[in-house]
Design a protein around this motif. Structure first.
Motif, PDB file in Angstrom:
ATOM      1  N   GLY A  49       5.793  43.810  -2.643  1.00 43.61           N
ATOM      2  CA  GLY A  49       5.735  42.447  -3.168  1.00 43.61           C
ATOM      3  C   GLY A  49       5.558  41.408  -2.084  1.00 43.61           C
ATOM      4  N   LEU A  50       6.298  41.541  -1.008  1.00 47.24           N
ATOM      5  CA  LEU A  50       6.205  40.570   0.092  1.00 47.24           C
ATOM      6  C   LEU A  50       4.812  40.598   0.717  1.00 47.24           C
ATOM      7  N   VAL A  51       4.273  41.778   0.925  1.00 45.01           N
ATOM      8  CA  VAL A  51       2.923  41.896   1.492  1.00 45.01           C
ATOM      9  C   VAL A  51       1.900  41.242   0.573  1.00 45.01           C
ATOM     10  N   ALA A  52       2.014  41.487  -0.734  1.00 44.24           N
ATOM     11  CA  ALA A  52       1.069  40.903  -1.692  1.00 44.24           C
ATOM     12  C   ALA A  52       1.169  39.383  -1.729  1.00 44.24           C
ATOM     13  N   VAL A  53       2.384  38.860  -1.725  1.00 39.65           N
ATOM     14  CA  VAL A  53       2.577  37.403  -1.757  1.00 39.65           C
ATOM     15  C   VAL A  53       2.050  36.757  -0.480  1.00 39.65           C
ATOM     16  N   LEU A  54       2.292  37.376   0.651  1.00 40.75           N
ATOM     17  CA  LEU A  54       1.763  36.833   1.910  1.00 40.75           C
ATOM     18  C   LEU A  54       0.237  36.818   1.904  1.00 40.75           C
ATOM     19  N   ALA A  55      -0.380  37.865   1.353  1.00 39.11           N
ATOM     20  CA  ALA A  55      -1.847  37.899   1.257  1.00 39.11           C
ATOM     21  C   ALA A  55      -2.340  36.765   0.360  1.00 39.11           C
ATOM     22  N   LEU A  56      -1.691  36.572  -0.783  1.00 33.35           N
ATOM     23  CA  LEU A  56      -2.067  35.487  -1.691  1.00 33.35           C
ATOM     24  C   LEU A  56      -1.934  34.139  -0.994  1.00 33.35           C
ATOM     25  N   TYR A  57      -0.814  33.922  -0.339  1.00 34.19           N
ATOM     26  CA  TYR A  57      -0.587  32.646   0.336  1.00 34.19           C
ATOM     27  C   TYR A  57      -1.632  32.395   1.423  1.00 34.19           C
ATOM     28  N   CYS A  58      -1.889  33.403   2.247  1.00 39.00           N
ATOM     29  CA  CYS A  58      -2.843  33.232   3.351  1.00 39.00           C
ATOM     30  C   CYS A  58      -4.240  32.880   2.852  1.00 39.00           C
ATOM     31  N   VAL A  59      -4.631  33.432   1.727  1.00 32.86           N
ATOM     32  CA  VAL A  59      -5.967  33.166   1.191  1.00 32.86           C
ATOM     33  C   VAL A  59      -6.005  31.848   0.427  1.00 32.86           C
ATOM     34  N   ARG A  60      -4.997  31.569  -0.369  1.00 34.91           N
ATOM     35  CA  ARG A  60      -5.064  30.416  -1.273  1.00 34.91           C
ATOM     36  C   ARG A  60      -4.567  29.104  -0.709  1.00 34.91           C
ATOM     37  N   GLN A  61      -3.656  29.132   0.235  1.00 34.35           N
ATOM     38  CA  GLN A  61      -3.021  27.899   0.689  1.00 34.35           C
ATOM     39  C   GLN A  61      -4.044  26.868   1.175  1.00 34.35           C
ATOM     40  N   SER A  62      -4.969  27.253   2.021  1.00 32.47           N
ATOM     41  CA  SER A  62      -5.944  26.279   2.541  1.00 32.47           C
ATOM     42  C   SER A  62      -6.889  25.801   1.437  1.00 32.47           C
ATOM     43  N   ARG A  63      -7.255  26.691   0.527  1.00 39.57           N
ATOM     44  CA  ARG A  63      -8.127  26.300  -0.587  1.00 39.57           C
ATOM     45  C   ARG A  63      -7.403  25.355  -1.540  1.00 39.57           C
ATOM     46  N   GLU A  64      -6.117  25.623  -1.760  1.00 39.16           N
ATOM     47  CA  GLU A  64      -5.326  24.761  -2.634  1.00 39.16           C
ATOM     48  C   GLU A  64      -5.167  23.374  -2.017  1.00 39.16           C
ATOM     49  N   GLU A  65      -4.890  23.330  -0.729  1.00 39.63           N
ATOM     50  CA  GLU A  65      -4.749  22.024  -0.077  1.00 39.63           C
ATOM     51  C   GLU A  65      -6.077  21.262  -0.059  1.00 39.63           C
ATOM     52  N   ALA A  66      -7.185  21.962   0.111  1.00 42.15           N
ATOM     53  CA  ALA A  66      -8.497  21.309   0.063  1.00 42.15           C
ATOM     54  C   ALA A  66      -8.759  20.727  -1.330  1.00 42.15           C
ATOM     55  N   MET A  67      -8.379  21.465  -2.359  1.00 40.53           N
ATOM     56  CA  MET A  67      -8.548  20.985  -3.732  1.00 40.53           C
ATOM     57  C   MET A  67      -7.692  19.737  -3.973  1.00 40.53           C
ATOM     58  N   MET A  68      -6.474  19.736  -3.434  1.00 39.98           N
ATOM     59  CA  MET A  68      -5.605  18.577  -3.601  1.00 39.98           C
ATOM     60  C   MET A  68      -6.154  17.368  -2.837  1.00 39.98           C
ATOM     61  N   ARG A  69      -6.708  17.600  -1.663  1.00 40.40           N
ATOM     62  CA  ARG A  69      -7.333  16.502  -0.898  1.00 40.40           C
ATOM     63  C   ARG A  69      -8.531  15.935  -1.651  1.00 40.40           C
ATOM     64  N   GLU A  70      -9.319  16.826  -2.229  1.00 40.63           N
ATOM     65  CA  GLU A  70     -10.483  16.405  -3.009  1.00 40.63           C
ATOM     66  C   GLU A  70     -10.044  15.556  -4.206  1.00 40.63           C
ATOM     67  N   THR A  71      -8.916  15.905  -4.801  1.00 37.62           N
ATOM     68  CA  THR A  71      -8.437  15.221  -5.994  1.00 37.62           C
ATOM     69  C   THR A  71      -7.672  13.937  -5.671  1.00 37.62           C
ATOM     70  N   PHE A  72      -6.818  13.975  -4.654  1.00 38.05           N
ATOM     71  CA  PHE A  72      -5.916  12.854  -4.396  1.00 38.05           C
ATOM     72  C   PHE A  72      -6.192  12.098  -3.106  1.00 38.05           C
ATOM     73  N   GLY A  73      -7.099  12.584  -2.268  1.00 34.86           N
ATOM     74  CA  GLY A  73      -7.529  11.883  -1.067  1.00 34.86           C
ATOM     75  C   GLY A  73      -6.417  11.494  -0.112  1.00 34.86           C
ATOM     76  N   ALA A  74      -6.398  10.212   0.255  1.00 39.62           N
ATOM     77  CA  ALA A  74      -5.452   9.704   1.255  1.00 39.62           C
ATOM     78  C   ALA A  74      -4.002   9.860   0.813  1.00 39.62           C
ATOM     79  N   GLU A  75      -3.756   9.816  -0.481  1.00 39.65           N
ATOM     80  CA  GLU A  75      -2.395   9.997  -0.986  1.00 39.65           C
ATOM     81  C   GLU A  75      -1.878  11.403  -0.615  1.00 39.65           C
ATOM     82  N   TYR A  76      -2.758  12.409  -0.729  1.00 37.92           N
ATOM     83  CA  TYR A  76      -2.348  13.767  -0.357  1.00 37.92           C
ATOM     84  C   TYR A  76      -2.194  13.891   1.154  1.00 37.92           C
TER      85      TYR A  76
END
Length: 193
Positions: A151-178
């Motif tokens: 479980g820990l290995v799977a969650v770390l893999a998910l986080y490593c792949v998605r975290q930067s994409r998720e933050e980019a999506m939030m920046r795209e949506t909320f801009g300077a506020e994010y």
């Protein structure tokens, strides 16, 4: 001891399901404005389900045939229960703070707002942090190197792949506020990382 630790792990899994189900029902009713999910996201979420639910059950059912079993102690069980309690609290708190803004994949909902209160006032990704705690609790409770750490290995893999994409999506949506939110918060551990 092994039976008890497995039962405690199973209780944690059932509690997680009981907390997640209402959020999933609510999320299905929300309209999506921006959908950034990919087949890789779905694959990683499936890997998490396998690592956090299937592997411990498979181990307990004897499907690993004793391969990679390790010693177990009451100290590990107590540490696993305490870690699991923190996981469940943080998971529940994250869902409560997000409300209708939550989705299982990379999506922005209609009327989505940037959540910066509650646990989100301290870390940007408390849901991922809670899942990492779940993975640690599982590693402590399941005395098998494969099923315990899957479980820990799977969650770390998910986080490593998605975290930067998720933050980019939030920046795209909320801009300077994010961007301002990122300056005053850490990703997973308040004040540290």
């Amino acid at each position: 001891m092994i039976r008890l630790s497995f039962v405690l792990w199973a209780i944690m899994l059932v509690a997680w399901c009981a907390m997640r189900y209402p959020a999933m029902r609510r999320a299905r009713r929300q309209k999506t404005r921006l959908d950034k999910r990919t087949p890789l996201d779905i694959s990683l979420l499936t890997l998490c389900a396998l690592g956090l639910a299937f592997m411990p059950i498979a181990w307990r059912a004897g499907l690993l045939g004793g391969l990679a079993d390790r010693s177990h102690s009451p100290i590990l069980v107590v540490a696993g229960v305490l870690t699991g309690a923190v996981f469940l609290w943080l998971f529940r708190r994250s869902h409560k703070d997000l409300g209708t803004n939550w989705s299982v994949t990379l999506e922005v909902r209609e009327g989505h707002r940037l959540v910066t209160q509650g646990v989100y006032a301290h870390v940007r990704h408390p849901m991922y942090a809670s899942f990492m705690l779940w993975g640690i609790a599982q590693a402590l409770l399941i005395p098998n190197w494969i099923a315990g750490f899957a479980g820990l290995v799977a969650v770390l893999a998910l986080y490593c792949v998605r975290q930067s994409r998720e933050e980019a999506m939030m920046r795209e949506t909320f801009g300077a506020e994010y961007d301002a939110y990122c300056v005053r918060t850490k990703r997973l551990v308040p004040g540290v990382f």
